[in-house]
Design an enzyme around this catalytic site. Structure first.
Site, short mmCIF file in Angstrom:
data_model
loop_
_atom_site.label_atom_id
_atom_site.label_comp_id
_atom_site.label_asym_id
_atom_site.label_seq_id
_atom_site.Cartn_x
_atom_site.Cartn_y
_atom_site.Cartn_z
N PRO A 33 0.83 -1.21 0.00
CA PRO A 33 0.00 0.00 0.00
C PRO A 33 0.86 1.26 0.00
O PRO A 33 1.95 1.26 0.56
CB PRO A 33 -0.79 -0.09 1.32
CG PRO A 33 -0.32 -1.29 2.04
CD PRO A 33 0.73 -1.98 1.24
N ASP A 34 0.39 2.33 -0.67
CA ASP A 34 1.12 3.60 -0.56
C ASP A 34 0.63 4.33 0.68
O ASP A 34 -0.10 3.77 1.50
CB ASP A 34 0.99 4.44 -1.85
CG ASP A 34 -0.44 4.85 -2.15
OD1 ASP A 34 -1.30 4.68 -1.27
OD2 ASP A 34 -0.69 5.36 -3.25
N PHE A 35 1.03 5.58 0.84
CA PHE A 35 0.62 6.32 2.04
C PHE A 35 -0.72 7.00 1.88
O PHE A 35 -1.57 6.93 2.74
CB PHE A 35 1.68 7.38 2.37
CG PHE A 35 2.79 6.85 3.22
CD1 PHE A 35 2.60 5.76 4.04
CD2 PHE A 35 4.02 7.48 3.22
CE1 PHE A 35 3.62 5.29 4.85
CE2 PHE A 35 5.05 7.02 4.02
CZ PHE A 35 4.85 5.92 4.83
N ARG A 36 -0.88 7.68 0.76
CA ARG A 36 -1.97 8.65 0.71
C ARG A 36 -3.19 8.23 -0.08
O ARG A 36 -4.22 8.88 0.00
CB ARG A 36 -1.44 9.98 0.15
CG ARG A 36 -0.43 10.61 1.08
CD ARG A 36 0.17 11.88 0.55
NE ARG A 36 1.15 12.42 1.48
CZ ARG A 36 2.40 11.98 1.59
NH1 ARG A 36 2.83 11.02 0.80
NH2 ARG A 36 3.23 12.51 2.46
N ASN A 102 11.21 4.80 -2.73
CA ASN A 102 10.73 3.55 -2.12
C ASN A 102 11.86 2.83 -1.39
O ASN A 102 13.03 2.98 -1.70
CB ASN A 102 10.14 2.64 -3.19
CG ASN A 102 8.90 3.24 -3.80
OD1 ASN A 102 8.32 4.17 -3.23
ND2 ASN A 102 8.47 2.73 -4.94
N ASP A 104 11.45 -0.60 -0.88
CA ASP A 104 11.07 -2.01 -1.04
C ASP A 104 12.06 -2.82 -1.87
O ASP A 104 11.96 -4.06 -1.93
CB ASP A 104 9.66 -2.12 -1.63
CG ASP A 104 9.49 -1.33 -2.92
OD1 ASP A 104 10.45 -1.25 -3.72
OD2 ASP A 104 8.39 -0.79 -3.14
N HIS A 119 15.41 7.16 0.31
CA HIS A 119 14.87 6.94 1.67
C HIS A 119 15.37 5.65 2.30
O HIS A 119 14.72 5.08 3.16
CB HIS A 119 13.34 6.97 1.64
CG HIS A 119 12.79 8.33 1.31
ND1 HIS A 119 11.50 8.54 0.88
CD2 HIS A 119 13.37 9.55 1.36
CE1 HIS A 119 11.31 9.84 0.67
NE2 HIS A 119 12.43 10.47 0.95
P1 NAD Z 1 2.25 8.78 -1.92
O1 NAD Z 1 1.51 7.72 -1.18
O2 NAD Z 1 2.26 10.13 -1.35
O3 NAD Z 1 1.65 8.92 -3.38
C1 NAD Z 1 1.42 7.81 -4.19
C2 NAD Z 1 1.11 8.28 -5.59
O4 NAD Z 1 1.05 7.17 -6.44
C3 NAD Z 1 -0.22 9.00 -5.71
O5 NAD Z 1 -0.02 10.11 -6.55
C4 NAD Z 1 -1.13 7.97 -6.39
O6 NAD Z 1 -2.08 8.57 -7.25
C5 NAD Z 1 -0.14 7.19 -7.19
N1 NAD Z 1 -0.49 5.78 -7.46
C6 NAD Z 1 -1.00 4.84 -6.62
N2 NAD Z 1 -1.12 3.67 -7.24
C7 NAD Z 1 -0.68 3.85 -8.51
C8 NAD Z 1 -0.55 3.01 -9.65
N3 NAD Z 1 -0.90 1.72 -9.63
N4 NAD Z 1 -0.06 3.55 -10.80
C9 NAD Z 1 0.30 4.87 -10.86
N5 NAD Z 1 0.19 5.70 -9.81
C10 NAD Z 1 -0.28 5.20 -8.65
O7 NAD Z 1 3.71 8.22 -2.19
P2 NAD Z 1 5.10 8.97 -2.27
O8 NAD Z 1 4.97 10.25 -2.99
O9 NAD Z 1 6.08 7.98 -2.74
O10 NAD Z 1 5.42 9.35 -0.77
C11 NAD Z 1 5.32 8.37 0.22
C12 NAD Z 1 6.59 8.14 1.00
O11 NAD Z 1 6.43 6.91 1.69
C13 NAD Z 1 7.79 7.95 0.16
O12 NAD Z 1 8.74 8.76 0.71
C14 NAD Z 1 8.21 6.49 0.31
O13 NAD Z 1 9.54 6.43 0.78
C15 NAD Z 1 7.39 5.94 1.42
N6 NAD Z 1 6.67 4.67 1.10
C16 NAD Z 1 7.33 3.69 0.40
C17 NAD Z 1 6.67 2.52 0.06
C18 NAD Z 1 7.43 1.47 -0.72
O14 NAD Z 1 8.64 1.37 -0.58
N7 NAD Z 1 6.77 0.70 -1.59
C19 NAD Z 1 5.34 2.31 0.40
C20 NAD Z 1 4.69 3.34 1.15
C21 NAD Z 1 5.38 4.52 1.48
#
Ligand code: NAD
Ligand code: ZN
Length: 244
Positions: A33-36, A102, A104, A119
């Site tokens: 999952p992402d954050f927002r 990321n 991951d 990060h």
């Molecule tokens: P964010 O959660 O702020 O934003 C995610 C963005 O990705 C949004 O704009 C959303 O519309 C878009 N999105 C989601 N699913 C998508 C898809 N399938 N295809 C295209 N776009 C998609 O993420 P951020 O800007 O990376 O900031 C979050 C912080 O949290 C980062 O600094 C990161 O280090 C960390 N984080 C990392 C992971 C990971 O390593 N996978 C996961 C969660 C958070």
């Protein structure tokens, strides 16, 4: 849509120095999952800041409890077609580096060679006093005993090798990313809401220096106006369609 795809492929083919800048959104299709986004981590967990982690034992325990629950998402995840598409573009010589927020490790797993992790990564943890490194497997075992993890050698606090909120970014990586942003002529900005600084400044630098930007996100961002082309959709789908 087809027009935009065509234009994007042409931009990639005609540029000399293309790089990708990625965020959590590129890994949602791998089940992380992402954050927002709706259902994102922020709706379920509180963010523990660097300061809290250092000074507050309860916050540390809360952090490790959350980590225990989430780690399986991370360690079982496989690269998806978006990571693979970027690795192939690098192999064919169309992109030079992936700068990622990321933690991951999926870009490397997909075969990308030049990956800059702004990060940190979730492969391990480090003692804040003696800098002894621990592998994640080791950490998981230690967590079965207790949540306030302490260094075997010196008793110091053990912190994962990810960058926390409130913690400065690793200097070497940040400088490298800034240099690349200064030099590139095209930046693919994928799956990032660009709300975290100073990471978000990287595409801004590229834009200011005259590079063209292509954005791929599910939702709008505050910075869409900087981009030459903006796609709203799944990263893997758009990158597949762009395929060159
Ligand atoms: P964010 O959660 O702020 O934003 C995610 C963005 O990705 C949004 O704009 C959303 O519309 C878009 N999105 C989601 N699913 C998508 C898809 N399938 N295809 C295209 N776009 C998609 O993420 P951020 O800007 O990376 O900031 C979050 C912080 O949290 C980062 O600094 C990161 O280090 C960390 N984080 C990392 C992971 C990971 O390593 N996978 C996961 C969660 C958070
Ligand atoms: Zn130690």
């Amino acid at each position: 849509y087809q027009e935009k795809i065509k234009k994007a492929s042409q931009l990639i083919k005609n540029s000399n120095y293309t790089v990708a800048f990625t965020g959590a959104g590129i890994s949602t299709e791998s089940g992380i999952p992402d954050f927002r986004s709706p259902g994102g981590l922020w709706q379920r967990f509180r963010i523990v800041t660097y300061q809290e982690f250092i000074y507050d034992r309860q916050a540390r325990e809360e952090f490790w409890r959350m980590k225990k629950e989430l780690i399986h998402h991370l360690t079982n995840a496989k690269p998806n077609n978006a990571h693979i598409a970027l690795a192939e573009l690098e192999k064919k010589g169309f992109i030079k580096h992936v700068i990622t927020q990321n933690i991951d490790g999926l870009h490397q797993m997909a075969g990308s060679k030049s990956v800059i992790e702004l990060h940190g990564n979730q492969r391990g943890a480090i003692c804040l006093d003696c800098e002894k490194l621990y592998k994640m497997d080791e950490i998981l075992k230690m967590l079965e005993e207790q949540l306030d993890l302490r260094c075997y050698d010196c008793g110091g606090i053990i912190k994962p090798t990810v960058v926390f909120f409130g913690e400065p970014m690793p200097e070497k990586e940040l400088i490298m990313a800034q240099q690349i942003a200064n030099q590139c002529d095209l930046m693919l900005v994928i799956g990032t809401s660009l709300q975290v600084e100073p990471a978000a400044s990287i595409p801004r630098i590229a834009h200011t220096r005259g590079a063209k930007l292509i954005f791929i996100n599910k939702a709008e961002t505050d910075w869409d106006w900087m981009a030459e082309i903006v796609f709203y959709g799944s990263a893997s789908q758009v990158l597949k369609d762009i395929a060159i």
